[in-house]
Design a protein around this motif. Structure first.
Motif, short mmCIF file in Angstrom:
data_model
loop_
_atom_site.label_atom_id
_atom_site.label_comp_id
_atom_site.label_asym_id
_atom_site.label_seq_id
_atom_site.Cartn_x
_atom_site.Cartn_y
_atom_site.Cartn_z
N ALA A 5 -0.59 39.18 58.83
CA ALA A 5 -0.52 38.40 60.07
C ALA A 5 -1.84 37.68 60.23
CB ALA A 5 -0.26 39.30 61.28
N TYR A 6 -1.79 36.51 60.87
CA TYR A 6 -3.05 35.86 61.20
C TYR A 6 -2.97 35.26 62.59
CZ TYR A 6 -1.41 31.09 60.05
OH TYR A 6 -0.74 29.89 60.02
N ALA A 7 -4.13 35.20 63.23
CA ALA A 7 -4.21 34.66 64.58
C ALA A 7 -5.41 33.75 64.68
CB ALA A 7 -4.33 35.79 65.60
N ASN A 8 -5.22 32.60 65.31
CA ASN A 8 -6.32 31.68 65.59
C ASN A 8 -6.79 31.91 67.03
OD1 ASN A 8 -6.20 30.38 63.07
ND2 ASN A 8 -4.53 29.08 63.77
N GLN A 9 -8.10 32.09 67.21
CA GLN A 9 -8.67 32.34 68.53
C GLN A 9 -9.73 31.29 68.82
OE1 GLN A 9 -10.29 36.28 68.57
NE2 GLN A 9 -8.43 37.23 67.78
N ASN A 10 -9.84 30.88 70.08
CA ASN A 10 -10.93 29.98 70.44
C ASN A 10 -12.20 30.79 70.66
OD1 ASN A 10 -10.76 31.10 73.03
ND2 ASN A 10 -9.67 29.35 73.90
N ALA A 11 -13.28 30.10 70.99
CA ALA A 11 -14.58 30.76 71.12
C ALA A 11 -14.61 31.78 72.25
CB ALA A 11 -15.68 29.71 71.35
N GLN A 12 -13.68 31.66 73.20
CA GLN A 12 -13.60 32.61 74.32
C GLN A 12 -12.71 33.80 74.00
OE1 GLN A 12 -13.22 29.09 74.88
NE2 GLN A 12 -15.45 29.22 75.16
N GLY A 13 -12.13 33.83 72.80
CA GLY A 13 -11.30 34.94 72.39
C GLY A 13 -9.83 34.78 72.71
N LYS A 14 -9.44 33.63 73.29
CA LYS A 14 -8.03 33.41 73.61
C LYS A 14 -7.25 33.08 72.34
CE LYS A 14 -4.91 30.52 76.37
NZ LYS A 14 -4.81 29.40 77.33
N VAL A 63 -15.30 33.19 61.13
CA VAL A 63 -15.87 32.62 62.34
C VAL A 63 -16.41 31.23 62.02
CG1 VAL A 63 -17.52 32.91 64.22
CG2 VAL A 63 -16.51 34.92 63.14
N GLU A 64 -15.82 30.21 62.66
CA GLU A 64 -16.28 28.85 62.44
C GLU A 64 -17.56 28.58 63.21
OE1 GLU A 64 -13.12 26.27 63.57
OE2 GLU A 64 -11.64 27.24 62.27
N LYS A 65 -18.25 27.51 62.86
CA LYS A 65 -19.49 27.17 63.55
C LYS A 65 -19.25 26.86 65.02
CE LYS A 65 -21.86 25.52 59.40
NZ LYS A 65 -22.41 24.36 58.66
N SER A 66 -18.03 26.45 65.35
CA SER A 66 -17.68 26.17 66.74
C SER A 66 -17.48 27.44 67.55
CB SER A 66 -16.39 25.35 66.78
OG SER A 66 -15.31 26.11 66.26
N GLY A 67 -17.38 28.57 66.88
CA GLY A 67 -17.11 29.84 67.55
C GLY A 67 -15.64 30.25 67.46
N ASN A 68 -14.78 29.33 67.03
CA ASN A 68 -13.38 29.69 66.84
C ASN A 68 -13.24 30.68 65.69
OD1 ASN A 68 -12.78 27.87 68.85
ND2 ASN A 68 -12.08 26.25 67.46
N LYS A 69 -12.23 31.54 65.78
CA LYS A 69 -12.04 32.58 64.77
C LYS A 69 -10.62 32.55 64.24
CE LYS A 69 -15.00 35.81 67.37
NZ LYS A 69 -14.92 35.12 68.69
N THR A 70 -10.47 32.89 62.96
CA THR A 70 -9.17 33.15 62.37
C THR A 70 -9.19 34.57 61.84
OG1 THR A 70 -8.91 30.83 61.72
CG2 THR A 70 -7.48 32.43 60.66
N VAL A 71 -8.26 35.39 62.31
CA VAL A 71 -8.20 36.80 61.93
C VAL A 71 -6.97 37.04 61.06
CG1 VAL A 71 -8.14 39.18 62.74
CG2 VAL A 71 -9.30 37.43 64.11
N TYR A 72 -7.20 37.51 59.83
CA TYR A 72 -6.13 37.88 58.92
C TYR A 72 -6.04 39.39 58.86
CZ TYR A 72 -6.42 33.05 57.21
OH TYR A 72 -6.43 31.68 57.13
N SER A 73 -4.86 39.94 59.06
CA SER A 73 -4.66 41.39 59.01
C SER A 73 -3.61 41.73 57.97
CB SER A 73 -4.19 41.92 60.38
OG SER A 73 -5.10 41.58 61.40
N VAL A 74 -3.91 42.70 57.11
CA VAL A 74 -2.99 43.13 56.07
C VAL A 74 -2.15 44.27 56.61
CG1 VAL A 74 -2.76 44.03 53.72
CG2 VAL A 74 -4.63 42.44 54.28
N GLY A 75 -0.82 44.17 56.41
CA GLY A 75 0.07 45.24 56.85
C GLY A 75 0.42 46.15 55.70
N SER A 76 1.69 46.23 55.35
CA SER A 76 2.12 47.08 54.24
C SER A 76 1.75 46.44 52.91
CB SER A 76 3.63 47.30 54.30
OG SER A 76 4.32 46.07 54.18
N MET A 77 1.54 47.27 51.90
CA MET A 77 1.19 46.77 50.58
C MET A 77 1.92 47.57 49.52
SD MET A 77 -2.57 46.40 48.73
CE MET A 77 -3.16 45.14 49.86
N LYS A 78 2.56 46.87 48.59
CA LYS A 78 3.25 47.49 47.47
C LYS A 78 2.64 46.96 46.19
CE LYS A 78 7.92 48.12 45.57
NZ LYS A 78 9.36 47.77 45.75
#
Length: 215
Positions: free
Chosen positions: A48-57, A174-189
């Motif tokens: 899964a991945y989520a894009n967040q702004n610099a405020q964490g939204k 973490v981008e220079k603007s403060g925005n973040k992209t979080v990648y999370s690994v779930g199940s793995m085979k």
């Protein structure tokens, strides 16, 4: 799905001075994770991945599946698909009924899915240990990484590595603007048979799709 919540830890980690460091403790953990991943013939994982702004939204969320075999990979998230046979990359966008074709970039500075799990850090990053945390109740090491090339669009990369399994469970860019992209690994085979044909784009399965060759 495992998820990593770093929260206000970024406020403190951001104060760490790299001073051109390659922490030997961090390197040992990265090397162990790299060796573990390289021992697999194939890997299939949910993510899964989520894009967040610099405020964490959270601005956007998506989930999908990735298959990897050697330098080949395919990624599915929703109806969007990316295929690569190690030489060519096909990016299929169903909303535009279009697939773009590019050469696979094998330069040291390009982070492919395989590199994220192996030794992409060896030349282009400085790295130090962060504070230990937990993902899905499991203890993880946090490695804080900084690109040597200051022209990169991102300023930090945080890797979470499971202490027990020695596998990457999360990556936060973490981008220079403060925005973040979080990648999370779930199940793995691992080591399940994967046919080479699934790593190339078969146009016959997508009638009416326009091919845009950018090579």
């Amino acid at each position: 799905m495992k998820k990593l919540y770093l929260g206000t830890a970024f406020l403190f980690m951001g104060l760490i001075s790299f001073a051109q460091q390659r922490d030997p403790n961090a390197k040992a953990i990265l090397d162990a994770a790299s060796a573990k991943f390289k021992s697999y013939q194939t890997v299939t994982a949910t993510f899964a991945y989520a894009n967040q702004n610099a405020q964490g939204k959270v601005m956007a969320k998506k989930s999908g599946t990735i298959n990897m075999k050697g330098d080949k990979f395919n990624i599915s998230f929703g109806d969007n698909k990316i295929f690569s046979d190690g030489k060519t990359v096909w990016n299929y966008d169903p909303s535009s009924k279009e697939v773009t074709v590019n050469n696979a970039n094998k330069s040291e500075s390009t982070i492919t899915p395989q590199k994220l799990f192996t030794d992409f850090y060896s030349k282009d990053f400085m790295y130090v240990m962060g504070n230990d945390s937990k993902v899905g109740g499991k203890a993880v090491n946090i490695i804080i990484m900084q690109p040597i090339d200051k022209n990169k669009a991102f300023s930090r990369l945080y890797l979470a590595i499971d202490k027990a399994s020695k596998t990457v469970t999360s990556a936060t860019i973490v981008e220079k603007s403060g925005n973040k992209t979080v990648y999370s690994v779930g199940s793995m085979k691992t080591n399940a048979p994967l046919a080479d044909a699934q790593f190339t784009f078969d146009q016959s399965k997508y009638p009416g799709v326009e091919v845009v060759d950018l090579r």
